[in-house]
Enzyme design. Sequence first.
Site, PDB file in Angstrom:
ATOM      1  N   GLY A  56       0.850  -1.125   0.139  1.00  0.00           N
ATOM      2  CA  GLY A  56      -0.047  -0.115   0.019  1.00  0.00           C
ATOM      3  C   GLY A  56       0.944   1.104   0.007  1.00  0.00           C
ATOM      4  O   GLY A  56       0.266   2.288  -0.079  1.00  0.00           O
ATOM      5  N   HIS A  57       2.145   0.994   0.047  1.00  0.00           N
ATOM      6  CA  HIS A  57       3.120   2.359   0.147  1.00  0.00           C
ATOM      7  C   HIS A  57       3.986   2.329  -0.901  1.00  0.00           C
ATOM      8  O   HIS A  57       5.255   1.909  -0.607  1.00  0.00           O
ATOM      9  CB  HIS A  57       3.547   2.533   1.370  1.00  0.00           C
ATOM     10  N   PHE A  58       4.011   2.810  -2.317  1.00  0.00           N
ATOM     11  CA  PHE A  58       2.766   3.000  -2.881  1.00  0.00           C
ATOM     12  C   PHE A  58       2.484   2.003  -4.136  1.00  0.00           C
ATOM     13  O   PHE A  58       3.632   1.744  -4.715  1.00  0.00           O
ATOM     14  CB  PHE A  58       2.946   4.380  -3.220  1.00  0.00           C
ATOM     15  N   THR A 103       7.869   2.668  -2.136  1.00  0.00           N
ATOM     16  CA  THR A 103       8.799   3.395  -1.226  1.00  0.00           C
ATOM     17  C   THR A 103       8.484   3.035   0.313  1.00  0.00           C
ATOM     18  O   THR A 103       7.522   2.979   0.750  1.00  0.00           O
ATOM     19  CB  THR A 103       8.416   5.087  -1.321  1.00  0.00           C
TER      20      THR A 103
END
Length: 154
Positions: free
Chosen positions: A48-50, A55
Amino acid sequence: MPEIDIHGIMKILKHRYPFLLVDRITDYDDMHVTGYKNVTMNEPFFQGHFPGDPTMPGVLILESMGQVASVLLGIKLGHEQGGKIAFLTGMDKVRFRKPVRPGDKLVTKAELTNVRSSSAKAKAVAYVDDEIAAEAEFLTIIADTLSKDEEASK
């Protein structure tokens, strides 16, 4: 001094997967330590990041840096630490300089700048490919841990 592998790190730190964010300590003495975290695409936070631009979250970069510094404090206090644990109380001079991405080796160099019986301060700098990725000062208190009997009664 010999390197400290993951088994030795787990004798010093209470962190465990998925929150153990240091893989090896490569160099240390009473006041300095160098350790690293191999960052892989398999890290759960990259989902979820990203998406499309993975990252490492800044708070996890800081956590990894803090864990390397905590290993140093554990070495200073003695591996068994006499029933003590360091709790983070603050961070100063936090700066992010370069993103950390899958495939990077996040190398942290930390030094204790002040150690007392009940508190400690460490300065840490994290690097990727010899470029500064992040830097911060960590403030901790050193407190008693709960005994196994106290933990069981909760």
